[in-house]
Design an enzyme around this catalytic site. Structure first.
Site, short mmCIF file in Angstrom:
data_model
loop_
_atom_site.label_atom_id
_atom_site.label_comp_id
_atom_site.label_asym_id
_atom_site.label_seq_id
_atom_site.Cartn_x
_atom_site.Cartn_y
_atom_site.Cartn_z
N ARG A 127 0.79 -1.25 0.00
CA ARG A 127 0.00 0.00 0.00
C ARG A 127 0.82 1.28 0.00
O ARG A 127 0.25 2.36 -0.26
CB ARG A 127 -0.97 0.02 1.19
N ASP B 39 -1.88 -12.89 -1.45
CA ASP B 39 -2.60 -11.75 -2.02
C ASP B 39 -3.03 -10.81 -0.88
O ASP B 39 -4.15 -10.30 -0.86
CB ASP B 39 -3.81 -12.19 -2.84
#
Length: 422
Positions: free
Chosen positions: A63, A306
């Site tokens: 992120r 993931d």
């Protein structure tokens, strides 16, 4: 701190062993009691816990830059370190997108600043500018800056000519393209798998054939070009059957799947649980059965998490407004150890799926417990039960459908280069 570590009474593939790490690499390993304790060594008694090489997660979302409120590199690597992962490959859907060498360098430099001794970060560069699928990213510059692979993950590349060029250029650079297999037209407006459950709960679903169509395209393209393509987060039987056919034919495709696709099915969304909303979506029990067989047989090459963290307020919304994604680094080893407890997989299978195959496919260093290998390993207690909670997770976010569940098996200590990191 001594540069020598003596780890005694660990269990490696069922055998009690002692291990000596010196100057960051494996110096010796032998049956318990056969090695002398080196002078000036730091001694750690493993108490009979399982010894695993540090795992590799080839598909995470850290992120940063741009979405640090969900996760940042420091917190993501904390989850990795305590979760047993010594290397992570982070996807390019940051803000700005990792389609610029400056972004790649920022990711690597930030990881080294916060976790200088590991876990290691291997950025995955954008295959196309802005992940828009219309113009190739500067792949040579990204590779030179440290990108280990390329992907448009989060969005497919519908233009097959564009995708072909990406595969060719990546191969010239000694890299592999990781493809997010999804037909964007069949998936449009969907929030779960299309099937009996979506019909019952009244939610628009995406059919599994949308994934399989792109899997078939990639297989045919890899066969035609004779170049490798890696298929991301496979979720359904149709895709598994195509990949099995390709491997019999000798097509250079590899594939990954995630723990949640082997443990949960689409009924997890019957109560509109947004923490179970993920893309590709959880499929049917038949798809779960097919994936379980595929990881056991080797049709699926590797596990990935993931890892897709989101802030609590983003998941505390109606299902059709919530983002896709599960936070997975904290729980992955325990979840897949559950498959060993069931008898589906073995301890050796976990090493293959989490360590050997990711290293092989992406050309990453790994510890095979041979003298000279990097001293990257962790101890795992297969019997410790723990509850998944905000307090037991190291990720900044805890958006997981396993929240509140009791898992069995926990990472107890982790070393990289012979230095303890967790």
């Amino acid at each position: 701190m001594s540069d020598i570590l003596f780890l005694r009474n660990a269990r490696l593939l069922g055998t009690p062993v002692d291990l000596i790490a010196r100057d960051g690499v494996i110096a010796a390993i032998g049956e318990h009691g056969t090695l002398d304790t080196p002078a000036d060594a730091t001694v750690h008694d493993a108490g009979g816990h399982i010894l695993f090489p540090s795992f590799i997660d080839a598909h995470v979302h850290l992120r940063e830059p741009g979405f640090e409120y969900k996760e940042d590199i420091a917190s993501g690597l904390a989850a990795a370190a305590h979760g047993g992962f010594g290397a992570v490959m982070c996807m390019a859907n940051t803000r700005p997108v990792n389609d610029d060498a400056a972004v790649t360098r920022h990711i690597i430099e930030t990881s080294l600043r916060h976790w200088p001794h590991g876990p290691r970060v291997y950025p995955v560069g954008a295959a196309t500018v802005g992940l828009k699928g219309t113009e190739l990213a500067p792949m040579a510059e990204l590779a030179a800056a440290g990108c280990a692979a390329f992907s448009n993950d989060g969005a497919p590349v519908p233009d097959t000519e564009m995708f072909r060029r990406a595969v060719e250029y990546a191969a010239d650079l000694g890299r592999v393209v990781i493809d997010h297999c999804e037909d964007p037209y069949l998936a449009k407006g969907a929030h779960m798998n299309e099937g009996a459950t979506s019909g019952r709960v009244g939610v628009k679903g995406q059919p599994d054939v949308g994934e399989a169509l792109h899997v078939a395209r990639d297989i045919l393209l890899a066969d035609y070009l004779g170049l490798p393509i890696h298929l991301a987060h496979i979720s359904c039987r149709r895709s598994v059957e195509l990949i099995a056919w390709a491997k019999v034919r000798g097509v250079p495709v590899t594939a990954e799947t995630c723990p949640h696709y082997l443990i949960l099915d689409d009924t997890a969304l019957e109560n509109y649980d947004t923490n179970a909303k993920v893309n590709p979506p959880l499929r049917t029990p038949d798809d779960v059965a097919a994936l379980r067989e595929a990881v056991k047989s080797g049709v699926i090459d590797m596990f990935v998490t993931d890892h897709a963290p989101h802030a609590a307020h983003e998941k505390e919304t109606p299902l059709d407004e919530a983002p896709n994604g599960i936070s997975g680094l904290d729980t992955a080893v325990a979840l897949t150890w559950g498959l060993v407890r069931e008898g589906l997989l073995t301890e050796g299978d976990l090493v293959r799926l989490w360590n050997r195959e990711p290293a092989r496919v992406f050309g990453l260093p790994r510890n095979g417990f041979e003298p000279g290998d990097p001293a990257d390993f962790f101890l795992f207690d297969p019997d410790e039960a723990w509850v998944v909670s905000r307090e037991t997770m190291h990720s900044k976010s805890c958006n997981t459908p396993f929240l509140g569940h009791t898992l069995t098996g926990r990472v107890k200590a982790h070393w990289m280069g012979g230095r303890r990191i967790a």
